[in-house]
Structure formats: structure tokens, C-alpha cells
Enzyme design. Structure first.
Site, short mmCIF file in Angstrom:
data_model
loop_
_atom_site.label_atom_id
_atom_site.label_comp_id
_atom_site.label_asym_id
_atom_site.label_seq_id
_atom_site.Cartn_x
_atom_site.Cartn_y
_atom_site.Cartn_z
N LYS A 102 0.85 -1.19 0.00
CA LYS A 102 0.00 0.00 0.00
C LYS A 102 0.89 1.24 0.00
O LYS A 102 1.92 1.27 0.70
CB LYS A 102 -0.90 -0.03 1.24
N SER A 177 -9.70 1.80 2.81
CA SER A 177 -8.82 2.55 1.93
C SER A 177 -7.81 1.66 1.18
O SER A 177 -7.27 2.08 0.17
CB SER A 177 -8.06 3.60 2.72
N SER A 201 -9.85 -0.55 7.01
CA SER A 201 -9.26 -0.36 5.68
C SER A 201 -8.63 -1.59 5.06
O SER A 201 -8.31 -1.59 3.88
CB SER A 201 -8.24 0.77 5.72
#
Lengths: 525, 558
Positions: A102, A177, A201
């Protein structure tokens, strides 16, 4: 006992049936990779090439990655590994494993933008501890995945750069996210990936994309190098296409870090030892395990199809020998407001360093104030600005007691109520999200509706507990249905139990293939 | 605060009559060190504070000031001399090249996290105990948030509602020149925090430049960012510039005794911000408070306060008290005045909240007791002990001012040396030498043991005081032992009367003319004869004996 005892036979396979057993070695990409590399069945270069090829093919539709290094950079690492294999050198536990990271996790050799314009082209001078550990285990980083700016959002629509599509239905969001990391694993663009989970997330996008998402206990994994959103809630989490992969990945990144004062010094158990081959399972492998289903998570506001999928999964657990009861957590609904106050407050502080002095475009005005104001106004996206404003407000003199302090009190209540429920139960069960993946743009202008979607996950962050999300069924939608995720919540630092239960659940779940249509033709596990 | 920093940067022209700008000369003696070197020797000659100027305005001014009382509180930042910074492993060395001692943590890079250097806690506990505070066994760190280019994270890690130490006091003995006296000044709190970076000023530190901030961007030195500080907040207990300066000097002494900081004001290791208001004598409520910054020495502190008292008193007397506003003023050393730096625009809201990246700070009673037991003798205890030895307050203050001088003195008297003699030697010839050579007592070759030997040798009559002085300089410059030098230079005093008699007779015989003159009434010539004898004996003749024998001989044949 749950009222809905009727099961959906198509999802179930008796654990005693050993024929056509989906053996562990097939379900774990990490273990498969290791075996095929050591046996010289395949080379690291070939493996990397096939993943890179798929990545290049699917990426234009998915937009999971914000950065992918040139092929040569990835292949060079694979070549080095092949040389090691040739020389019979010892291999790390993640040798040849292709990992997506990420983009709010720092990598010294790739940009780390956290999905924000303010960090456009920013290259950290160091690797996050988790990344450093992964590399030390032999993993190869294939790129940086998309996310909502600074992790604030549930769809990746708040990314300053691009919107990631859900591999199951390109018109839908992958969740967020960590949507890029979830989509990338789902579409087999990489084997496993790292995400971060502040309020869900990792778990919500895992549910939306039909992959396994593991949120470890707060402090289990070092946060050093994770761009802070809300420090007291942030954890780095794992995505895999199997529980075993998520567990092995967690194993390699866990442990105390002298660079993170909030990381725990508890010993890290060998999570992989939990993953029994299906042939070794007893008829009731989860016999006596106490499972509490959180009543408040299967009530109004949750899609009926989701409720029914989760109830089916619970029945499956019962068949595996679990003792299922319903538990009530009256404080559950308080989690959402408390979470948004605390997370916003901490983020308003954590993001003050992006002031235009060091990062982002400097916008000069007449005085210093306008440098800050204008640089930040131009650099941050609207979701981030909204949370900074909320957090700044909540921490302001005169409001602190009413908001921040009160939210902390609520947090304590929630933590205690979870503790109590987990004293009586081995794990707690809820859906991972109140719905399956929704359409891109659907909730973009309705932040409250989007925030409400976090109801299943935020409490777990407030309590600091570990939780495992794994796909448990489908609801209608897209060309092949949309995956539903079940959330299993464990006691602090008891990831082992979650992984054990999750693994057996996964191994015995019949008739479900969680390979999305976009790669279904070419992916043969 | 910092958000508003650059708004009100225009300097306000100062209102007082120029003639009121301190014709009074305050050479003030602070019993503290101004740099790490040669401290004890740098005693400034003091003038009495209340020396009346010949200028009529000053007389008038003193009249005005008499009716007001100042209320002064001090916030002191002490930079701790830990090997590494508070939250990362960067070392800090004053004066190194900009941005050479930085890392992702102290630069506040995305993803970097602070980890507390436990030495900071140890030092905070030490100072807290030394200031007679009660310690918070469970404290925590908080974030203090404001924007300024020297603050890389946009917040400072500090302590807000639960400081590590609370409610203590500091004992101060005022210099004898200012009337002396003992004071106890309250200490509100001590808390731990991190230092900010430094803006590299291009010019003379003039804050009034327009668009000044353009110069700041990109020229921030982060070497100092993250260096541990202790902030010590006093109660508003001081009433005069001298009291305030002595409070600060005592604090400096304390951190040096404890070894937690070098306390150097010029390098910014000890920084004092003064809060001051005045009120008509007899009034209970406080007046409007003004903060003074940029105080680089104790004497500038004292002068800035006196200036501020007179400025405010004058405004009061002119009926313009409303022109005293809550603001931050800068002391301008060159002009010897304070000027407006920034006006407060309401209360700054720092939006403090608990630092989530750091666990709470929990101290055990055991840990605290261990530190308590390991504390050295502190200045106040030393002063009381020396006082009980019979030393004058002047001597006491001198000796205890510098921890190294005090240690030297203690070691000297531990050899059995007479307390008063040891004091005289150290305050006299040793101090003078240190001052001339710009050395500290640890830089010289003389050891306390040898000073003890020297004193003993004089006392026993082995050498004369005069020879002792000579040896002393040799010992300070080159080292060696008293015994060795005496032997080497054959300096043992001649105490045998017959030997002296012989030499006296010889001198008298060699100078018949002078002898005749002496006996003719020119008795001053005694000195001449004594000198001749000393010359003959290379100064080794015992002076008392010599004079007695000389007089005997000179007068016997008259």
C-alpha cells in the site's frame, strides 16, 4: 442458538469428505511457490513474469497500482533468487513471493505518496520495518498500491491519483482505503499484499474483493514507516488469497521494533503451524470452540443477503463443531462516532507536517500563514480536509471535553465490552461490511453513508483487537456474483486462533471459488 | 502562537524619553557562570544598584518606580546533555554544520515514529527532586500543535496536564552586594519536551523585515530539532531584576551540579523567558503581563526587567496604563531596551492531546528512590555546610558558584587544610590565574591535594608564603608536586637563627654606608637590608625571624 439453522448445501462440504480435497499446498500461494521453486518445477523469473504479465494486462482496467517498477527491476531480484536456488543456498520463508505494498507504507526504492498530491514523487530515504522484514524474508515488491488519500476513505475514490475498480465488477469500488492492495491480490496481480487498517481499511476491501484480510492486534506489527493517519488505531495488515497466506505474511512482519514504542514485545508464535492439511482434520475439527455472533451486526441497516450469507457461514462453523451463541454489545453503535472523532483528531495532528514548507507545492502569499493555508488547501483532497477540520474542531479549547475526551471514554467502554464478550467466547462474528461492493460514485457525495459502512470494523480498532475477514459466500451482482466477507474477531494477540478457525473454515467451504471473472480464465490454482 | 508570529512584526517606536534610557549603569555580579570557562574568576565589579544618576529625569523616574511593585515569573528551557536526542539516536553537538545531525525521526518524515530516550526521564526526575517537587509517577506526553518552519512535525512533543514534576521551590542566596538575604522561589512545574530546529538568520536577527518569512523557507537547520528540554516554570515570586537573575543563575548552578545540562546561555542550553507585570504597591490583583524574550545573559535579564519596570511605571504615572498590553517583547542588547515582537491575538489554542505514538511514562517508587539516593550535594546544601564552617556569605557564594570549584575546595580541605586558608588561596591567586588565563579550574595542573600540601608546607614553616605563591603558579601551569618543587629548587625556608644571623652580619658588613645612615636615623633602610638578606638567601629566610634578627643587629650597636 441462532434461529436460522437452515443451511445452504451448496456452500457446504462435509469436513469428513476427503475426496477431491483442496489440499493446503494448493490454497496457499506462498507454500506452493516455495515448493515449486525448491523442486525446480518453476523458476522465480518465470513466476514473476507470469504475474507481471497479468498485472500489465489487467492494470489498465483495475488501476490497483500507483507505481510499478520497470519489469527489469523485479526480474533482477527473481534472477538473483534463481541463482541462490541453483547454488542450493538457503531461501527465506517468502522467497519469490510477489508482494504489493500500500502506498502509505514507505519503500526506499519507490515513491510513497499515501495517495496524496502533497507527497507526489516523494521518495522516503528508508523502508518501513514491515517492508524491510518482507524483503529480508525474500519477498519481491512488485509495486505500490492505490488507496484513499492518507487512508481516509472506504472506496479509493479519495485517492488523489486514480480510482481502483473492483475485479468482480469493474463498475464497483474495491472498498478502501486499501482498495488497491485488495484488488491486486484478488486479480492475482501479486500473491499477497500489505495494507493498513485504521477503521476497517484492510477488512472491508477484503470483503468487497473476495480475498482474505487480516487486521492484527494493535502493536503486533511495527508502524514504523507507515504514514500515520490515526496513530492509536493504525495497524499494518495482510491480504492473501488464502488464510494461510495472510498468516504466513503476518508471521514475517510481526514482532517488536525498537523504532516503534507502541509495538509489542510479546513473542510471535509460528502462525503457519496452525495450517493443518485437510486430510488431517477430524470430523469436528472446531469442537467446543465458543463462537459469539454479535447481535447488533445482523440488524437493521445491514443488507439481507449479507445477513443470510453470514448466517450460513455461522451454520457451517456449527457443523465444524463450534458452540454458537448470540452476544449483545450494546455499545457497538457508539463506535462509529467515537471512531470518527478520535481518528479525525489524531489525523489533524499527524497531517500538520504537510505544511508546504517541506512537502508539496509551496504556495506563497503575503505572509507565513498563507503559505501554510494555501499550500494545504491545494495539496489535500476534500475528504482529508474534512477530517482535518473535524479533528481540529474536536481538539479545540472548549470542545475537547465534549468530543475528544468523551470519545476516549466511549473507547474504554467499547474495549471493556469486547473484553467481556471475548472472555466468554473464543471469537466473535459479524459481517465485514453491511453491504457488498457498491457502485463507483454511489456514495461519493454522501460521506455519512460511507462512514456508516464502517460500522462493522471501527469497533475492533477502538478495542485494538485482531480480526480476520474471509470470503464466505456471494450475493447477486456483476457477472459472477459479488463476494461477501465474514469477520472473525479474536482476543488481543490471539491471531493464532483466528487463523486456525479461518483456515479450517476456508478448507471446508465447498463450491466457492473466489477468483474474479477478470482473471478466471487464466488462473488455475 | 506561531501562526500569528509574523503578523505584528513592525517594531513600535518606543515611547519613553531617551534620557530615561538608563543612564544607570548596572554592572551586576551574578554568582553564576557566563560560559563554561573561567567562570569563577570573572567577577564583574559591581556598582550599587541604586546609585542615583545626576540626570533629573532619573531622579523623577526612581520616584515613580518606588510606587510600583513588579511581579515576575520565569519560564526556563534547559537543554539536556544526553548523548542522543529525545526521540531518535542522532547526537547533538552545538555548532555543527546545519542539518548534519538529522534522521527521518527528528526531520518528522512521513512514517517515522518517536521512541523516548530514557535518559530524559532520569534527568527530569533528578531535576524534579532537586527542585523539591513532587513527581508524577504516571505522566504522559502530549502534542502541542502550531505551525512554524522550525517545527518539522507541526507539533511539539511536550507534556501538558500531567507534567513529570510539580510544586517545588528553589533556594536562592542573594549576593551580599545587593543586600543579601535568602529567598525561596516557588516552582510550578517541570516538564519534558523536545526542542525545535533553528531558523538560520541571514542578518542581525531583526524581526521587523517585511516578508521575512520568505527568507525562512528552506533555511531551517534541524540539528537542534528533537533535542530534549526540560521546561521549568516558576511561580510569579520574583520582584526585582536581581531576584529574577539570581533565580535563573541558581537554576543554572543546579543543572550543572546535577550534570543534566551544560546550562550555557550563549549556546542556548539555558533559555529564560520572563513574564512581568507591575502593580501599584498594595494592590492585590496582577497587572497586564508582558513576556520578554532574547535574554542571553543574567545581566541582560536583570537590565531588561528593570527597563520594563520603568517603562510600565512611567506609562502608569502618565495615566497611559492601558497602553501596557499583553505582548511579547524582545530585549535589544545594543539599544538596551525592550521592543514589541508580537502582540497576542487572543489566547493561542495549541490543541493539546495525548501523544499516541508514545506509551505513558510510569515511574516506580524504587526508581525514584534510587535516583534520590544518587543525587550529589546540591548548591543549597553546600552553601549551608560552608556557612557552618564559618565562611562568610561572600566566600560561600563564590565557592559554591561553580560545582568544580566547590569540588576542588572540598578536596582541598579533605587533605586537612585550614578552611579559611584554602578559601583564600582559591578565591585569590587561583581565581586570578584562572581569570587571566581564561581557564576553568579543571583545566589547570594544580590538584587539590597539592594545594593542601602547599598550605601545610607554609603552615609548618617549610616554605614562606612568598615562595608558596611562586610554587603555586608553577603548579598551576606545569603541575608537579610541592615536595618535588621544593627539593628541585632548594626552596626550604631557612629557620635556623644562627644561619640567618650569619647572613645578616655579612650584609651589614658589606653595606657600611647604609648602616651608618640607618644608625644616623634613616630607619627606613631596614627594608633595604631585609631585601639584601632575602636576595642573599634567594627568598628563603623566614621573614619573621629575619626581621627580628635584623632589628636586633641594627639596633644593638647603636
Amino acid at each position: 442458538m441462532l434461529s436460522s439453522a437452515q443451511t445452504t448445501p451448496r456452500l457446504l462440504r462435509s469436513p469428513t469428505t476427503t475426496a477431491a480435497a483442496a489440499a493446503l499446498k494448493c490454497s496457499s500461494q506462498i507454500i506452493t511457490t516455495r515448493k515449486s521453486l525448491i523442486s525446480r518445477q518453476t523458476s522465480a523469473v518465470d513466476l514473476a513474469k507470469s504475474f507481471l504479465h497479468r498485472l500489465r494486462r489487467t492494470e489498465p482496467q483495475l488501476n490497483s497500482f500507483l507505481y510499478v517498477p520497470p519489469d527489469e527491476a523485479v526480474l533482477k531480484q527473481a534472477e538473483d533468487l534463481d541463482k541462490k536456488i541453483k547454488n542450493n543456498e538457503e531461501l527465506g520463508p517468502l522467497a519469490g513471493v510477489l508482494v504489493g505494498i500500500k502506498d502509505n507504507i514507505c519503500t526506499y526504492d519507490m515513491p510513497s505518496t499515501a495517495g496524496s498530491k502533497l507527497l507526489e514523487n516523494y521518495r522516503p530515504p528508508y523502508d518501513a520495518t514491515a517492508v524491510r522484514k518482507l524483503r529480508a524474508c525474500g519477498a519481491i515488491v512488485v509495486g505500490k498500491t492505490n488507496l484513499d488519500e492518507f487512508g481516509m476513505g472506504s472506496t479509493t475514490e479519495a485517492s488523489a491519483y486514480q480510482v481502483t475498480a473492483n475485479p468482480w465488477d469493474l463498475s464497483r469500488v474495491p472498498g478502501g482505503s486499501s482498495g488497491g492492495s485488495a484488488a491486486a491480490v484478488s486479480a492475482r496481480q501479486c500473491m499477497v499484499s500489505l495494507g493498513s487498517d485504521t477503521g476497517g481499511s484492510v477488512r472491508q476491501p477484503a470483503s468487497f474483493c473476495g480475498v482474505v484480510g487480516l487486521k492484527p492486534t494493535y502493536g503486533r506489527v511495527s508502524r514504523y514507516g507507515l504514514v500515520s493517519y490515526a496513530s492509536s488505531l493504525d495497524v499494518i495488515g495482510c491480504f492473501g488469497s488464502s488464510v494461510a497466506d495472510a498468516g504466513i505474511l503476518l508471521n514475517s512482519i510481526s514482532g517488536h521494533d525498537k523504532n516503534d514504542a507502541t509495538s509489542s514485545s510479546r513473542e510471535v508464535p509460528d502462525y503457519a503451524s496452525q495450517f493443518l492439511e485437510i486430510d488431517d482434520l477430524e470430523s469436528k475439527p472446531l469442537k467446543g470452540l465458543r463462537v459469539g455472533v454479535i447481535r447488533e451486526t445482523l440488524e437493521d441497516g445491514v443488507d439481507l443477503e449479507v445477513i443470510s450469507s453470514v448466517r450460513d457461514a455461522v451454520s457451517h462453523l456449527e457443523e465444524l463443531g463450534c458452540l454458537v451463541t448470540e452476544v449483545s454489545l450494546p455499545s457497538f453503535s457508539l463506535g462509529l462516532p467515537a471512531y470518527y472523532i478520535l481518528a479525525s483528531s489524531e489525523s489533524s495532528s499527524n497531517l500538520s507536517r504537510y505544511d508546504g514548507v517541506r512537502y508539496g507545492n509551496q504556495v506563497f502569499g503575503d505572509e507565513l500563514n498563507s503559505l501554510y493555508g494555501d499550500s494545504r488547501a491545494q495539496g489535500f483532497g476534500s475528504e482529508v480536509k474534512m477530517r482535518i477540520l473535524m479533528g481540529t474542531y474536536a481538539l479545540s479549547a472548549g470542545y475537547y471535553d465534549a468530543y475528544y475526551k468523551r470519545a476516549q471514554q466511549v473507547r474504554t467502554i467499547i474495549r471493556n465490552s469486547f473484553k467481556e464478550a471475548l472472555d466468554k467466547n473464543d471469537i466473535l462474528i459479524s459481517p465485514a461490511a453491511p453491504s457488498v461492493a457498491y457502485k463507483i460514485g454511489e456514495k461519493k457525495n454522501d460521506p455519512l453513508a460511507m462512514y456508516a459502512g464502517d460500522i462493522m470494523t471501527v469497533n475492533v480498532n477502538l478495542a485494538g483487537l485482531p480480526a480476520l475477514v474471509l470470503p464466505c459466500g456471494f450475493v447477486e451482482g456483476g457477472s459472477k456474483g459479488l463476494p461477501v466477507g465474514i469477520q472473525m474477531i479474536g482476543a488481543a494477540f490471539d491471531e493464532e486462533k483466528l487463523l486456525k478457525i479461518g483456515h479450517i473454515f476456508e478448507q471446508t467451504l465447498q463450491g466457492c471459488s473466489f477468483v474474479p471473472p477478470i482473471v478466471a480464465d487464466e488462473w488455475t490454482p | 502562537m506561531a501562526l500569528t508570529l509574523l503578523r505584528g512584526l513592525k517594531t513600535h517606536s518606543f515611547r519613553l524619553y531617551p534620557s530615561l534610557h538608563f543612564t544607570r549603569n548596572h554592572g551586576v555580579l551574578y554568582f553564576s557562570t557566563k560560559s563554561t570557562q573561567g567562570q569563577t574568576a570573572t567577577r564583574e565589579k559591581q556598582h550599587t544598584r541604586l546609585k542615583v544618576s545626576s540626570k533629573p529625569e532619573s531622579v523623577k523616574f526612581d520616584e515613580i518606580s518606588k510606587n510600583y511593585e513588579a511581579v515576575i515569573g520565569i519560564e526556563t528551557h534547559v537543554q539536556l546533555s544526553t548523548l542522543t536526542k529525545a526521540f531518535c539516536s542522532c547526537p547533538y553537538n552545538y555548532g555543527s554544520q546545519p542539518n548534519t545531525s538529522v534522521c527521518p525521526i527528528c526531520m518528522g518524515l512521513p512514517g517515522a515514529l518517536p521512541v523516548l530516550n530514557t535518559k530524559v526521564i532520569e534527568y527530569a526526575v533528578k531535576l524534579g527532586l532537586a527542585l523539591n517537587c513532587s513527581l508524577s509517577l504516571n505522566s504522559k506526553f502530549d502534542r502541542k500543535q502550531y505551525f512554524y518552519p522550525d517545527l518539522p512535525k507541526g507539533y511539539q512533543i511536550s507534556q501538558f496536564d500531567i507534567p513529570i514534576a510539580l510544586g517545588g521551590y528553589l533556594d536562592v542566596d542573594l549576593p551580599v552586594e545587593f543586600g543579601g538575604g535568602h529567598r525561596k522561589f516557588g516552582v510550578t512545574r517541570v516538564h519534558m519536551e523536545e526542542d525545535a530546529g533553528k531558523l538560520l538568520h541571514t542578518g542581525n536577527g531583526n524581526y521587523s523585515q517585511e516578508n521575512y518569512y520568505f527568507l525562512l523557507i528552506g533555511i531551517v537547520d534541524l540539528n537542534r530539532a528533537g533535542v530534549p528540554l526540560l521546561e521549568i516554570v516558576s511561580e510569579p515570586d520574583m520582584r526585582t531584576g536581581i531576584e529574577a537573575a539570581e533565580y535563573a543563575a541558581e537554576l543554572q548552578r543546579l543543572v550543572r551540579y546535577l550534570g543534566v545540562s551544560n546550562g550555557n546561555m550563549q549556546e542556548g542550553s539555558l533559555r529564560c523567558d520572563v513574564n512581568i507585570s507591575i502593580r501599584p504597591i498594595g494592590q492585590l490583583e496582577f497587572g497586564t503581563k508582558v513576556e520578554i524574550k532574547n535574554l542571553n545573559s543574567f545581566s541582560s535579564m536583570s537590565r531588561a526587567i528593570d527597563f520594563e519596570i520603568s517603562r510600565q511605571a512611567l506609562l502608569h504615572s502618565l495615566g497611559q496604563a492601558d497602553e501596557i498590553v499583553q505582548e511579547t517583547r524582545l530585549w535589544e542588547e545594543g539599544a538596551q531596551k525592550t521592543v514589541t515582537m508580537r502582540k497576542k491575538e487572543g489566547l493561542a489554542d495549541y490543541r493539546y492531546f495525548p501523544e499516541p505514538d508514545l506509551p505513558s511514562v510510569n515511574l516506580s517508587e524504587e526508581y525514584v528512590n534510587e535516583i534520590r539516593d544518587s543525587l550529589p550535594e546540591l548548591p543549597e546544601m553546600k552553601r549551608r555546610r560552608y556557612e557552618n564552617m564559618g565562611l562568610s556569605m561572600q566566600d560561600v557564594l563564590f565557592l559554591t558558584n561553580d560545582v568544580n570549584v566547590a569540588a576542588f575546595f572540598d578536596a582541598t580541605i579533605a587533605t586537612g587544610a585550614d578552611v579559611k586558608l584554602a578559601t583564600n588561596w582559591i578565591m585569590g591567586d587561583v581565581a586570578a590565574y584562572l581569570k587571566n588565563e581564561k581557564l576553568s579550574i579543571n583545566d589547570i595542573k594544580l590538584t587539590a591535594h597539592e594545594l593542601g600540601e602547599l598550605i601545610a608546607s607554609i603552615k609548618s614553616g617549610t616554605i614562606s608564603g612568598k615562595i608558596g605563591k611562586e610554587i603555586l603558579f608553577e603548579l598551576m601551569a606545569k603541575g608537579g608536586t610541592v615536595e618535588g618543587l621544593i627539593k628541585e629548587k632548594d626552596l626550604v625556608q631557612i629557620v635556623d637563627p644562627t644561619e640567618i644571623e650569619k647572613i645578616v652580619d655579612k650584609v651589614l658588613a658589606n653595606n657600611p654606608k647604609q648602616l651608618e645612615q640607618y644608625r644616623g636615623g634613616k630607619t627606613k633602610l631596614q627594608g633595604f637590608f631585609a631585601g639584601q638578606v632575602m636576595k642573599e638567601t634567594k627568598g628563603k629566610a623566614n621573614p619573621g625571624l629575619l626581621n627580628k634578627i635584623l632589628l636586633d643587629r641594627l639596633n644593638s650597636k647603636s
